[in-house]
Design a protein around this motif. Sequence first.
Motif, PDB file in Angstrom:
ATOM      1  N   SER A 188      -5.607  -1.921   9.955  1.00 55.92           N
ATOM      2  CA  SER A 188      -5.107  -1.408  11.190  1.00 55.92           C
ATOM      3  C   SER A 188      -3.470  -1.022  11.217  1.00 55.92           C
ATOM      4  O   SER A 188      -3.149  -2.270  11.822  1.00 55.92           O
ATOM      5  CB  SER A 188      -5.817  -0.202  11.674  1.00 55.92           C
ATOM      6  N   PHE A 189      -2.469  -1.122   9.769  1.00 56.45           N
ATOM      7  CA  PHE A 189      -1.488  -1.590  10.561  1.00 56.45           C
ATOM      8  C   PHE A 189      -0.973  -3.114  10.455  1.00 56.45           C
ATOM      9  O   PHE A 189      -0.087  -3.303  10.858  1.00 56.45           O
ATOM     10  CB  PHE A 189      -0.365  -1.188  11.509  1.00 56.45           C
ATOM     11  N   ARG A 249       0.619  -4.773   6.014  1.00 54.77           N
ATOM     12  CA  ARG A 249       1.801  -5.664   5.045  1.00 54.77           C
ATOM     13  C   ARG A 249       2.524  -6.601   5.522  1.00 54.77           C
ATOM     14  O   ARG A 249       4.008  -7.283   5.583  1.00 54.77           O
ATOM     15  CB  ARG A 249       3.182  -4.012   5.587  1.00 54.77           C
ATOM     16  N   ARG A 274      -0.651 -10.342  -0.362  1.00 53.50           N
ATOM     17  CA  ARG A 274      -1.191  -9.132   0.149  1.00 53.50           C
ATOM     18  C   ARG A 274      -2.346  -9.010  -1.030  1.00 53.50           C
ATOM     19  O   ARG A 274      -3.649  -8.667  -0.149  1.00 53.50           O
ATOM     20  CB  ARG A 274      -0.439  -7.775   0.100  1.00 53.50           C
ATOM     21  N   VAL A 288      -8.471   1.058   4.845  1.00 49.35           N
ATOM     22  CA  VAL A 288      -6.626   0.029   4.765  1.00 49.35           C
ATOM     23  C   VAL A 288      -5.922   1.593   5.558  1.00 49.35           C
ATOM     24  O   VAL A 288      -5.831   2.220   5.192  1.00 49.35           O
ATOM     25  CB  VAL A 288      -6.654  -0.364   4.110  1.00 49.35           C
ATOM     26  N   GLU A 292      -2.813   2.751   7.202  1.00 48.27           N
ATOM     27  CA  GLU A 292      -1.400   2.056   6.896  1.00 48.27           C
ATOM     28  C   GLU A 292      -0.054   2.624   6.545  1.00 48.27           C
ATOM     29  O   GLU A 292      -0.458   3.759   6.211  1.00 48.27           O
ATOM     30  CB  GLU A 292      -0.872   0.457   6.380  1.00 48.27           C
ATOM     31  N   SER A 302       3.137   4.054   4.687  1.00 50.46           N
ATOM     32  CA  SER A 302       3.250   4.417   3.563  1.00 50.46           C
ATOM     33  C   SER A 302       4.701   5.202   3.467  1.00 50.46           C
ATOM     34  O   SER A 302       5.163   5.131   4.425  1.00 50.46           O
ATOM     35  CB  SER A 302       2.442   5.567   3.230  1.00 50.46           C
TER      36      SER A 302
END
Length: 233
Positions: free
Chosen positions: A124-125, A128, A133, A152, A154, A156
């Motif tokens: 979670s978060f 990035r 990745r 995931v 995240e 966006s």
Amino acid sequence: MPDPVAVNSMFGRIARRYDLANHLLSFGLDIWWRRRLVAAVRRHSPREVLDLATGSGDVAFALNRGLAAGTLITGMDFCAPMLDEAERKKAVLPPDRQAQLTFRQGDGLALPVADESFDAVTISFGLRNMADRHRSLTEMRRVLRPGGRLYVLEFSQPWAVVKPFYFFYLRHLLPRIAGVVTGDKGAYVYLNETIEEFPGRPALAEEIRAAGFADVEAEGLSAGTVALHSATR
């Protein structure tokens, strides 16, 4: 791509005020986003879950509360001060819940975990902030059992109608508020830059498929500012 040393140092500096900053800067929506994640994980009844980039453990604790009794959860992060915060919060849990929750240090690009160790992996978060990745996603796939699920959560790319207002908030207001709360405005300048540069739902779904996952799904939340992706190993 993010510099791992700089990212580690940054999160170490803001660890003590990280939870408060998240609640304030998201206007409390981070709690709802975690609930959506936990609900998605719960539908597949995993026995063992890895919460990668766990930070101070908010997602791991939400999983601990929201999944079936007996579910084993490992929270993993490469930032020691963040894990110290997680351990501090864990100490006040009931003994049975403490026994089901473990925190350990680990690098998302080279997970210190055997192949096929978990039924579900959540992040979670944190995706990035990974320096690579694709490598991180392939590591998550490696540690999942056949049929295991990846989740995931995240930031966006938002709906076009809200994009100007959203990016104004990210660029001008968020760093100032965060600077007051955490004493480290620079850390949140970095964070808003990574949010702006992060791929939208279709592009991230393709990255997840490229790492070998199947059945990739994406759900936009909060006017598209956040997305929940899920996929099967």
